[in-house]
Design a protein around this motif. Structure first.
Motif, PDB file in Angstrom:
ATOM      1  N   SER A 113       0.778  -0.965  -0.297  1.00 37.76           N
ATOM      2  CA  SER A 113      -0.054   0.223   0.000  1.00 37.76           C
ATOM      3  C   SER A 113       0.723   1.215  -0.269  1.00 37.76           C
ATOM      4  O   SER A 113       1.936   1.487   0.446  1.00 37.76           O
ATOM      5  N   MET A 114       0.583   2.021  -0.358  1.00 35.88           N
ATOM      6  CA  MET A 114       0.928   3.432  -0.229  1.00 35.88           C
ATOM      7  C   MET A 114       1.041   4.007   0.996  1.00 35.88           C
ATOM      8  O   MET A 114       2.489   5.055   1.401  1.00 35.88           O
ATOM      9  N   GLU A 115       0.458   3.444   1.840  1.00 36.49           N
ATOM     10  CA  GLU A 115       0.765   3.838   3.606  1.00 36.49           C
ATOM     11  C   GLU A 115       1.765   3.723   3.451  1.00 36.49           C
ATOM     12  O   GLU A 115       2.864   3.596   5.056  1.00 36.49           O
ATOM     13  N   LEU A 116       1.953   1.665   3.606  1.00 33.50           N
ATOM     14  CA  LEU A 116       3.182   1.192   3.857  1.00 33.50           C
ATOM     15  C   LEU A 116       4.533   2.189   3.255  1.00 33.50           C
ATOM     16  O   LEU A 116       5.695   2.461   4.121  1.00 33.50           O
ATOM     17  N   ILE A 117       4.806   1.971   2.273  1.00 30.50           N
ATOM     18  CA  ILE A 117       5.287   2.560   1.047  1.00 30.50           C
ATOM     19  C   ILE A 117       6.234   4.444   1.930  1.00 30.50           C
ATOM     20  O   ILE A 117       7.100   4.415   1.721  1.00 30.50           O
ATOM     21  N   ASN A 118       4.999   4.380   1.780  1.00 29.46           N
ATOM     22  CA  ASN A 118       5.441   5.851   2.558  1.00 29.46           C
ATOM     23  C   ASN A 118       5.615   5.959   3.958  1.00 29.46           C
ATOM     24  O   ASN A 118       6.659   7.088   4.707  1.00 29.46           O
ATOM     25  N   THR A 119       5.458   5.374   5.010  1.00 28.97           N
ATOM     26  CA  THR A 119       5.909   4.865   6.155  1.00 28.97           C
ATOM     27  C   THR A 119       7.070   4.822   5.983  1.00 28.97           C
ATOM     28  O   THR A 119       8.108   4.930   6.682  1.00 28.97           O
ATOM     29  N   ILE A 120       7.552   3.701   5.460  1.00 28.88           N
ATOM     30  CA  ILE A 120       9.275   3.771   4.990  1.00 28.88           C
ATOM     31  C   ILE A 120      10.268   4.288   4.605  1.00 28.88           C
ATOM     32  O   ILE A 120      11.074   4.874   4.731  1.00 28.88           O
ATOM     33  N   CYS A 121       9.495   5.302   3.418  1.00 30.62           N
ATOM     34  CA  CYS A 121      10.146   6.629   3.223  1.00 30.62           C
ATOM     35  C   CYS A 121      10.516   7.342   4.420  1.00 30.62           C
ATOM     36  O   CYS A 121      11.122   7.900   4.093  1.00 30.62           O
ATOM     37  N   ARG A 122       9.729   7.492   4.856  1.00 29.26           N
ATOM     38  CA  ARG A 122       9.727   8.786   5.585  1.00 29.26           C
ATOM     39  C   ARG A 122      10.773   7.648   6.838  1.00 29.26           C
ATOM     40  O   ARG A 122      11.681   8.487   7.897  1.00 29.26           O
ATOM     41  N   THR A 123      10.898   6.370   7.353  1.00 29.13           N
ATOM     42  CA  THR A 123      11.696   5.935   8.635  1.00 29.13           C
ATOM     43  C   THR A 123      12.985   5.925   7.805  1.00 29.13           C
ATOM     44  O   THR A 123      14.134   6.619   8.505  1.00 29.13           O
ATOM     45  N   TYR A 124      13.852   6.207   6.357  1.00 30.33           N
ATOM     46  CA  TYR A 124      14.506   5.548   6.101  1.00 30.33           C
ATOM     47  C   TYR A 124      14.671   7.644   5.387  1.00 30.33           C
ATOM     48  O   TYR A 124      15.672   8.087   4.986  1.00 30.33           O
ATOM     49  N   GLY A 125      14.148   8.634   6.113  1.00 26.37           N
ATOM     50  CA  GLY A 125      14.646   9.945   5.787  1.00 26.37           C
ATOM     51  C   GLY A 125      14.412  10.244   4.033  1.00 26.37           C
ATOM     52  O   GLY A 125      15.531  11.666   3.764  1.00 26.37           O
ATOM     53  N   HIS A 126      12.884  10.074   3.347  1.00 31.63           N
ATOM     54  CA  HIS A 126      13.356  10.315   1.945  1.00 31.63           C
ATOM     55  C   HIS A 126      14.230   9.570   1.165  1.00 31.63           C
ATOM     56  O   HIS A 126      15.111  10.685   0.702  1.00 31.63           O
ATOM     57  N   PRO A 127      14.666   8.391   0.904  1.00 30.64           N
ATOM     58  CA  PRO A 127      15.882   8.279  -0.305  1.00 30.64           C
ATOM     59  C   PRO A 127      15.400   8.734  -1.555  1.00 30.64           C
ATOM     60  O   PRO A 127      14.485   8.583  -1.378  1.00 30.64           O
ATOM     61  N   THR A 128      16.285   9.009  -2.014  1.00 28.03           N
ATOM     62  CA  THR A 128      16.733   9.677  -3.450  1.00 28.03           C
ATOM     63  C   THR A 128      16.997   9.503  -4.475  1.00 28.03           C
ATOM     64  O   THR A 128      16.458   9.088  -5.420  1.00 28.03           O
ATOM     65  N   SER A 129      17.033   7.955  -4.246  1.00 32.40           N
ATOM     66  CA  SER A 129      17.450   6.994  -4.819  1.00 32.40           C
ATOM     67  C   SER A 129      18.131   5.418  -4.472  1.00 32.40           C
ATOM     68  O   SER A 129      17.879   5.704  -3.198  1.00 32.40           O
ATOM     69  N   CYS A 130      17.882   4.072  -5.165  1.00 28.36           N
ATOM     70  CA  CYS A 130      17.727   2.744  -5.059  1.00 28.36           C
ATOM     71  C   CYS A 130      19.570   2.340  -4.544  1.00 28.36           C
ATOM     72  O   CYS A 130      20.031   2.892  -5.108  1.00 28.36           O
ATOM     73  N   PRO A 131      18.961   1.172  -4.151  1.00 23.07           N
ATOM     74  CA  PRO A 131      20.406   0.697  -4.407  1.00 23.07           C
ATOM     75  C   PRO A 131      21.486   0.637  -5.410  1.00 23.07           C
ATOM     76  O   PRO A 131      22.219   0.821  -5.603  1.00 23.07           O
ATOM     77  N   CYS A 132      20.302   0.187  -6.465  1.00 25.63           N
ATOM     78  CA  CYS A 132      20.823   0.726  -7.879  1.00 25.63           C
ATOM     79  C   CYS A 132      20.627   2.400  -8.530  1.00 25.63           C
ATOM     80  O   CYS A 132      21.317   1.697  -9.548  1.00 25.63           O
ATOM     81  N   LYS A 133      20.617   2.781  -7.472  1.00 27.51           N
ATOM     82  CA  LYS A 133      21.011   3.892  -8.074  1.00 27.51           C
ATOM     83  C   LYS A 133      20.267   4.598  -8.878  1.00 27.51           C
ATOM     84  O   LYS A 133      20.060   6.179  -9.627  1.00 27.51           O
ATOM     85  N   LYS A 134      18.923   4.821  -9.135  1.00 23.79           N
ATOM     86  CA  LYS A 134      17.741   4.713  -9.792  1.00 23.79           C
ATOM     87  C   LYS A 134      16.654   5.494  -8.709  1.00 23.79           C
ATOM     88  O   LYS A 134      17.460   5.966  -8.460  1.00 23.79           O
ATOM     89  N   THR A 135      16.068   7.293  -9.781  1.00 21.49           N
ATOM     90  CA  THR A 135      15.403   7.961  -8.638  1.00 21.49           C
ATOM     91  C   THR A 135      14.882   7.217  -8.064  1.00 21.49           C
ATOM     92  O   THR A 135      13.971   5.935  -8.843  1.00 21.49           O
ATOM     93  N   ILE A 136      14.339   7.304  -6.906  1.00 20.87           N
ATOM     94  CA  ILE A 136      13.024   6.844  -5.847  1.00 20.87           C
ATOM     95  C   ILE A 136      12.198   8.756  -5.741  1.00 20.87           C
ATOM     96  O   ILE A 136      12.719   9.676  -5.907  1.00 20.87           O
ATOM     97  N   PHE A 137      11.448   8.781  -6.739  1.00 24.39           N
ATOM     98  CA  PHE A 137      10.091   9.681  -7.006  1.00 24.39           C
ATOM     99  C   PHE A 137       9.384  10.387  -6.157  1.00 24.39           C
ATOM    100  O   PHE A 137       9.224   9.482  -4.837  1.00 24.39           O
ATOM    101  N   THR A 138       9.474  11.363  -5.627  1.00 19.84           N
ATOM    102  CA  THR A 138       8.553  11.697  -4.154  1.00 19.84           C
ATOM    103  C   THR A 138       7.032  11.655  -4.961  1.00 19.84           C
ATOM    104  O   THR A 138       6.628  11.560  -5.363  1.00 19.84           O
ATOM    105  N   ASP A 139       5.909  11.678  -3.721  1.00 17.12           N
ATOM    106  CA  ASP A 139       5.053  12.056  -3.709  1.00 17.12           C
ATOM    107  C   ASP A 139       4.514  13.175  -2.550  1.00 17.12           C
ATOM    108  O   ASP A 139       4.717  12.407  -1.001  1.00 17.12           O
ATOM    109  N   VAL A 140       3.317  13.704  -3.084  1.00 16.35           N
ATOM    110  CA  VAL A 140       3.258  14.354  -2.075  1.00 16.35           C
ATOM    111  C   VAL A 140       2.284  14.019  -0.647  1.00 16.35           C
ATOM    112  O   VAL A 140       2.511  15.139   0.467  1.00 16.35           O
ATOM    113  N   ARG A 141       2.611  13.090  -0.927  1.00 15.72           N
ATOM    114  CA  ARG A 141       1.273  12.359  -0.068  1.00 15.72           C
ATOM    115  C   ARG A 141       2.260  12.435   1.396  1.00 15.72           C
ATOM    116  O   ARG A 141       1.738  11.738   2.199  1.00 15.72           O
ATOM    117  N   CYS A 142       3.257  11.958   1.213  1.00 14.31           N
ATOM    118  CA  CYS A 142       4.150  11.559   2.040  1.00 14.31           C
ATOM    119  C   CYS A 142       5.277  12.595   2.370  1.00 14.31           C
ATOM    120  O   CYS A 142       5.999  13.244   1.850  1.00 14.31           O
TER     121      CYS A 142
END
Length: 146
Positions: A113-142
């Motif tokens: 769910s987006m709720e789970l994803i946003n919780t993980i995102c907040r927990t990791y300080g809103h990362p901007t890239s994944c381990p493969c160095k690809k962009t992690i897009f922002t979500d205004v709901r996060c």
């Protein structure tokens, strides 16, 4: 259109692949190339592409390939965000290497769910890239803290 709710798991995999190839990789995407990647018949690919076209997420030109619509690109970015946030979790918490993190994220991204994803995102300080160095897009709901 709330495309996310209306998409099948297979359709989400196609959208993410097309986005990766077309937008991030700057290459054309054909029915044949998709069929080879997913190990399915071209007729199967054509059927999925038709469904995505009906949902106005892409334009399918038989024998010429596909092109994502703006809505298709937005939807693909949402899906890739889920995938990449899961990769961050698996690489950091579980110490998966990038390839393994990607493989495991592919099994779960559709179901998260987006709720789970946003919780993980907040927990990791809103990362901007994944381990493969690809962009992690922002979500205004996060909601960004700080």
């Amino acid at each position: 259109m709330k495309a996310e709710a209306a998409l099948t798991e297979t359709e989400t995999k196609y959208l993410m692949l097309i986005y990766r190839k077309q937008v991030e990789g700057s290459s054309d995407v054909s029915t044949t190339s998709i069929a080879k990647i997913f190990k399915v018949r071209p007729a199967t690919v054509t059927e999925v592409l038709r469904n995505l076209s009906k949902k106005r997420l892409l334009v399918h030109r038989p024998y010429r390939g596909v092109e994502l619509t703006e809505e298709g690109k937005r939807e693909a970015r949402k899906l890739l965000r889920k995938h990449r946030i899961l990769e961050v979790l698996f690489a950091d918490l579980l110490k998966y290497d990038p390839k393994s993190a990607c493989k495991e994220a592919s099994k779960l991204d559709y179901h998260a769910s987006m709720e789970l994803i946003n919780t993980i995102c907040r927990t990791y300080g809103h990362p901007t890239s994944c381990p493969c160095k690809k962009t992690i897009f922002t979500d205004v709901r996060c909601k960004r803290e700080g």
